[in-house]
Scaffold this motif. Structure first.
Motif, PDB file in Angstrom:
ATOM      1  N   ARG A   1      32.249 156.905  34.593  1.00 48.15           N
ATOM      2  CA  ARG A   1      32.936 156.077  36.195  1.00 48.15           C
ATOM      3  C   ARG A   1      32.177 155.732  36.416  1.00 48.15           C
ATOM      4  O   ARG A   1      30.685 155.760  36.440  1.00 48.15           O
ATOM      5  CB  ARG A   1      32.686 157.183  36.438  1.00 48.15           C
ATOM      6  N   VAL A   2      32.428 153.927  35.982  1.00 50.78           N
ATOM      7  CA  VAL A   2      31.299 152.794  36.808  1.00 50.78           C
ATOM      8  C   VAL A   2      32.182 152.171  38.577  1.00 50.78           C
ATOM      9  O   VAL A   2      33.083 152.451  38.619  1.00 50.78           O
ATOM     10  CB  VAL A   2      31.851 151.628  36.274  1.00 50.78           C
ATOM     11  N   THR A   3      30.803 152.612  39.493  1.00 50.39           N
ATOM     12  CA  THR A   3      30.907 151.894  40.510  1.00 50.39           C
ATOM     13  C   THR A   3      30.383 150.382  40.758  1.00 50.39           C
ATOM     14  O   THR A   3      29.055 150.287  40.360  1.00 50.39           O
ATOM     15  CB  THR A   3      29.997 152.635  41.027  1.00 50.39           C
ATOM     16  N   LEU A   4      31.180 149.812  40.394  1.00 52.25           N
ATOM     17  CA  LEU A   4      31.197 148.323  41.282  1.00 52.25           C
ATOM     18  C   LEU A   4      30.470 147.923  42.392  1.00 52.25           C
ATOM     19  O   LEU A   4      31.576 147.567  43.569  1.00 52.25           O
ATOM     20  CB  LEU A   4      31.276 147.001  40.252  1.00 52.25           C
ATOM     21  N   HIS A   5      29.665 147.014  43.021  1.00 54.56           N
ATOM     22  CA  HIS A   5      29.420 146.948  44.619  1.00 54.56           C
ATOM     23  C   HIS A   5      28.988 144.839  44.313  1.00 54.56           C
ATOM     24  O   HIS A   5      27.649 145.209  43.510  1.00 54.56           O
ATOM     25  CB  HIS A   5      28.648 147.764  45.405  1.00 54.56           C
ATOM     26  N   LEU A   6      29.613 144.443  44.798  1.00 56.43           N
ATOM     27  CA  LEU A   6      29.195 143.044  44.881  1.00 56.43           C
ATOM     28  C   LEU A   6      28.941 142.646  46.344  1.00 56.43           C
ATOM     29  O   LEU A   6      30.105 142.936  47.312  1.00 56.43           O
ATOM     30  CB  LEU A   6      30.412 142.202  44.532  1.00 56.43           C
ATOM     31  N   ALA A   7      27.620 141.589  46.533  1.00 59.03           N
ATOM     32  CA  ALA A   7      27.787 141.566  48.095  1.00 59.03           C
ATOM     33  C   ALA A   7      28.179 139.582  48.114  1.00 59.03           C
ATOM     34  O   ALA A   7      27.714 138.870  47.459  1.00 59.03           O
ATOM     35  CB  ALA A   7      26.096 141.115  48.982  1.00 59.03           C
ATOM     36  N   VAL A   8      29.531 139.628  48.684  1.00 55.16           N
ATOM     37  CA  VAL A   8      29.992 137.860  48.013  1.00 55.16           C
ATOM     38  C   VAL A   8      29.938 137.387  49.382  1.00 55.16           C
ATOM     39  O   VAL A   8      29.791 138.721  50.289  1.00 55.16           O
ATOM     40  CB  VAL A   8      30.836 138.058  47.930  1.00 55.16           C
ATOM     41  N   PRO A   9      29.686 136.257  49.789  1.00 51.92           N
ATOM     42  CA  PRO A   9      30.597 135.292  51.087  1.00 51.92           C
ATOM     43  C   PRO A   9      31.762 136.483  51.649  1.00 51.92           C
ATOM     44  O   PRO A   9      32.767 136.437  51.102  1.00 51.92           O
ATOM     45  CB  PRO A   9      30.589 133.893  51.265  1.00 51.92           C
ATOM     46  N   GLY A  10      31.609 136.536  53.168  1.00 54.24           N
ATOM     47  CA  GLY A  10      32.941 137.573  53.518  1.00 54.24           C
ATOM     48  C   GLY A  10      32.608 138.785  53.236  1.00 54.24           C
ATOM     49  O   GLY A  10      31.309 139.482  53.162  1.00 54.24           O
ATOM     50  N   PRO A  11      33.499 139.885  53.321  1.00 57.10           N
ATOM     51  CA  PRO A  11      33.479 141.230  53.460  1.00 57.10           C
ATOM     52  C   PRO A  11      33.137 141.374  51.732  1.00 57.10           C
ATOM     53  O   PRO A  11      33.224 140.616  50.687  1.00 57.10           O
ATOM     54  CB  PRO A  11      34.915 142.040  53.386  1.00 57.10           C
ATOM     55  N   ASP A  12      32.154 142.364  51.183  1.00 59.50           N
ATOM     56  CA  ASP A  12      31.890 143.121  50.181  1.00 59.50           C
ATOM     57  C   ASP A  12      32.575 143.643  49.577  1.00 59.50           C
ATOM     58  O   ASP A  12      34.053 143.542  49.626  1.00 59.50           O
ATOM     59  CB  ASP A  12      30.680 143.831  49.605  1.00 59.50           C
ATOM     60  N   VAL A  13      32.629 143.111  47.818  1.00 57.22           N
ATOM     61  CA  VAL A  13      33.761 143.640  47.292  1.00 57.22           C
ATOM     62  C   VAL A  13      33.008 145.238  47.109  1.00 57.22           C
ATOM     63  O   VAL A  13      32.000 145.218  45.504  1.00 57.22           O
ATOM     64  CB  VAL A  13      34.092 143.081  46.065  1.00 57.22           C
ATOM     65  N   HIS A  14      34.335 146.333  46.502  1.00 56.48           N
ATOM     66  CA  HIS A  14      33.580 147.563  46.179  1.00 56.48           C
ATOM     67  C   HIS A  14      34.656 148.228  45.453  1.00 56.48           C
ATOM     68  O   HIS A  14      35.800 147.755  45.529  1.00 56.48           O
ATOM     69  CB  HIS A  14      33.122 148.381  46.952  1.00 56.48           C
ATOM     70  N   THR A  15      34.552 148.615  44.087  1.00 56.69           N
ATOM     71  CA  THR A  15      35.818 149.463  43.299  1.00 56.69           C
ATOM     72  C   THR A  15      34.832 150.625  42.792  1.00 56.69           C
ATOM     73  O   THR A  15      33.859 149.907  41.898  1.00 56.69           O
ATOM     74  CB  THR A  15      35.898 148.472  42.147  1.00 56.69           C
ATOM     75  N   GLU A  16      35.545 151.078  42.519  1.00 56.33           N
ATOM     76  CA  GLU A  16      35.247 151.963  41.280  1.00 56.33           C
ATOM     77  C   GLU A  16      36.309 152.780  40.494  1.00 56.33           C
ATOM     78  O   GLU A  16      37.545 152.731  40.088  1.00 56.33           O
ATOM     79  CB  GLU A  16      34.779 153.279  42.045  1.00 56.33           C
TER      80      GLU A  16
ATOM     81  N   ASP B   1      24.165 140.267  46.014  1.00 49.07           N
ATOM     82  CA  ASP B   1      23.166 141.498  45.418  1.00 49.07           C
ATOM     83  C   ASP B   1      24.853 142.534  44.848  1.00 49.07           C
ATOM     84  O   ASP B   1      25.688 141.930  44.870  1.00 49.07           O
ATOM     85  CB  ASP B   1      23.110 142.116  46.305  1.00 49.07           C
ATOM     86  N   ALA B   2      24.469 142.240  43.729  1.00 48.69           N
ATOM     87  CA  ALA B   2      25.231 143.418  42.218  1.00 48.69           C
ATOM     88  C   ALA B   2      24.583 144.585  41.892  1.00 48.69           C
ATOM     89  O   ALA B   2      23.553 144.190  41.851  1.00 48.69           O
ATOM     90  CB  ALA B   2      26.033 142.707  41.329  1.00 48.69           C
ATOM     91  N   SER B   3      25.438 145.837  42.556  1.00 49.93           N
ATOM     92  CA  SER B   3      24.916 146.972  42.110  1.00 49.93           C
ATOM     93  C   SER B   3      25.988 147.532  41.186  1.00 49.93           C
ATOM     94  O   SER B   3      27.359 147.334  41.725  1.00 49.93           O
ATOM     95  CB  SER B   3      24.891 147.731  43.425  1.00 49.93           C
ATOM     96  N   VAL B   4      26.072 147.681  40.129  1.00 48.00           N
ATOM     97  CA  VAL B   4      26.133 148.830  39.120  1.00 48.00           C
ATOM     98  C   VAL B   4      25.110 150.170  38.617  1.00 48.00           C
ATOM     99  O   VAL B   4      24.785 150.588  38.076  1.00 48.00           O
ATOM    100  CB  VAL B   4      26.193 148.378  37.684  1.00 48.00           C
TER     101      VAL B   4
END
Length: 110
Positions: free
Chosen positions: A51-66, A35-38
């Motif tokens: 401002r761009v917020t990016l959230h990726l659901a990947v194997p292991g902990p999700d990755v989130h950045t802004e 899942d990817a949310s931008v």
């Protein structure tokens, strides 16, 4: 991959949305993205205004950045570079743990 792109206080542009989609599809060739949310946001009162917020659901902990920058494209590019760096570091750490584990389980030399 389920992709959600939201624009806040910014009219949606097909070119930016297409670029975001293409860059995330290219990244999904290297790592599974469920899942990817931008979120692309224009903040008139702030400098830089995008401002761009990016959230990726990947194997292991999700990755989130802004990230913030002067254009939405620059902000997205910086956010994606940060995510790629984090994923690269995660895979290198995983390889390092596997190598250490292999050394511990190897038979001692006499």
């Amino acid at each position: 991959m389920k992709l959600t792109i939201s624009n806040r206080r910014l009219p949606p542009t097909k070119t930016l949305d297409a670029l975001i989609e293409n860059r995330l599809i290219a990244l999904s060739d290297r790592v599974r993205i469920d899942d990817a949310s931008v979120v692309v946001e224009y903040r008139a009162e702030a400098s830089p205004p995008f401002r761009v917020t990016l959230h990726l659901a990947v194997p292991g902990p999700d990755v989130h950045t802004e990230k913030i920058d002067n254009t939405p494209l620059q902000a997205f590019t910086r956010a994606l570079e940060d995510v790629e760096r984090r994923l690269r570091e995660r895979s290198l750490n995983k390889l390092g743990r596997a190598a250490t584990r292999a050394q511990r389980t190897a038979a001692p030399h006499m």
